[in-house]
Design a protein around this motif. Structure first.
Motif, short mmCIF file in Angstrom:
data_model
loop_
_atom_site.label_atom_id
_atom_site.label_comp_id
_atom_site.label_asym_id
_atom_site.label_seq_id
_atom_site.Cartn_x
_atom_site.Cartn_y
_atom_site.Cartn_z
N ASP A 57 0.83 -1.20 0.00
CA ASP A 57 0.00 0.00 0.00
C ASP A 57 0.87 1.26 0.00
O ASP A 57 0.57 2.23 -0.70
CB ASP A 57 -0.95 0.00 1.19
N GLN A 58 1.95 1.24 0.78
CA GLN A 58 2.86 2.38 0.79
C GLN A 58 3.56 2.53 -0.55
O GLN A 58 3.74 3.64 -1.05
CB GLN A 58 3.90 2.23 1.90
N LEU A 59 3.98 1.41 -1.14
CA LEU A 59 4.66 1.46 -2.44
C LEU A 59 3.76 2.06 -3.51
O LEU A 59 4.21 2.89 -4.31
CB LEU A 59 5.12 0.06 -2.85
N VAL A 60 2.49 1.68 -3.51
CA VAL A 60 1.56 2.24 -4.48
C VAL A 60 1.41 3.74 -4.24
O VAL A 60 1.47 4.54 -5.19
CB VAL A 60 0.19 1.52 -4.39
#
Length: 135
Positions: free
Chosen positions: A97-100
């Motif tokens: 989720d953070q990467l997105v």
């Protein structure tokens, strides 16, 4: 008559605002027990610095290291400007989720190639100084 310049400390809030105004800063770390500095474009995520890179670059060796980041803007004519330094620990972002969220197309790395890895510099200390005309 030459204008008088004074050095002023910058608050953390001002530092964060100034950092948002620049697309490129410098990562400072050690490599083979020697100092190393690399210019990088970055994204500010709260108080943290995010740098996107490929899997096979020098940045892969920084996970868990204490590093520094510096960004500045200097006017050579007036001898004024500012500098912000962030100290903290490097860690790689693995949460999907953070990467997105951090893969913002408006903040793409300038260097060519794939940049599918995100390194976060967790800011432990943010300091800044300004060279300003005395007034």
């Amino acid at each position: 008559m030459t204008p008088t310049i004074e050095i002023q400390n910058i608050t953390e809030a001002e530092c964060l605002g100034l950092m948002r105004s620049q697309p490129v800063g410098r990562l400072v770390f050690t490599e083979n027990a020697l100092p190393a500095i690399r210019p990088v474009n970055y994204l500010l995520d709260g108080r943290d610095i995010i740098v996107r890179a490929s899997q096979e670059t020098w940045i892969s060796r920084l996970d868990g290291s204490v590093i520094a980041f510096e960004v500045d803007q200097i006017d050579p004519r007036s001898h004024t400007g500012w500098s912000v330094v962030v100290l903290g620990k490097a860690e790689f972002v693995t949460d999907i989720d953070q990467l997105v969220r951090l893969s913002d197309p408006n903040h793409r790395p300038w260097a060519p190639g794939r940049h599918d890895r995100c390194m976060r510099l967790r800011a432990a200390e943010i300091t800044g100084r300004r060279l300003a005309l005395a007034g």
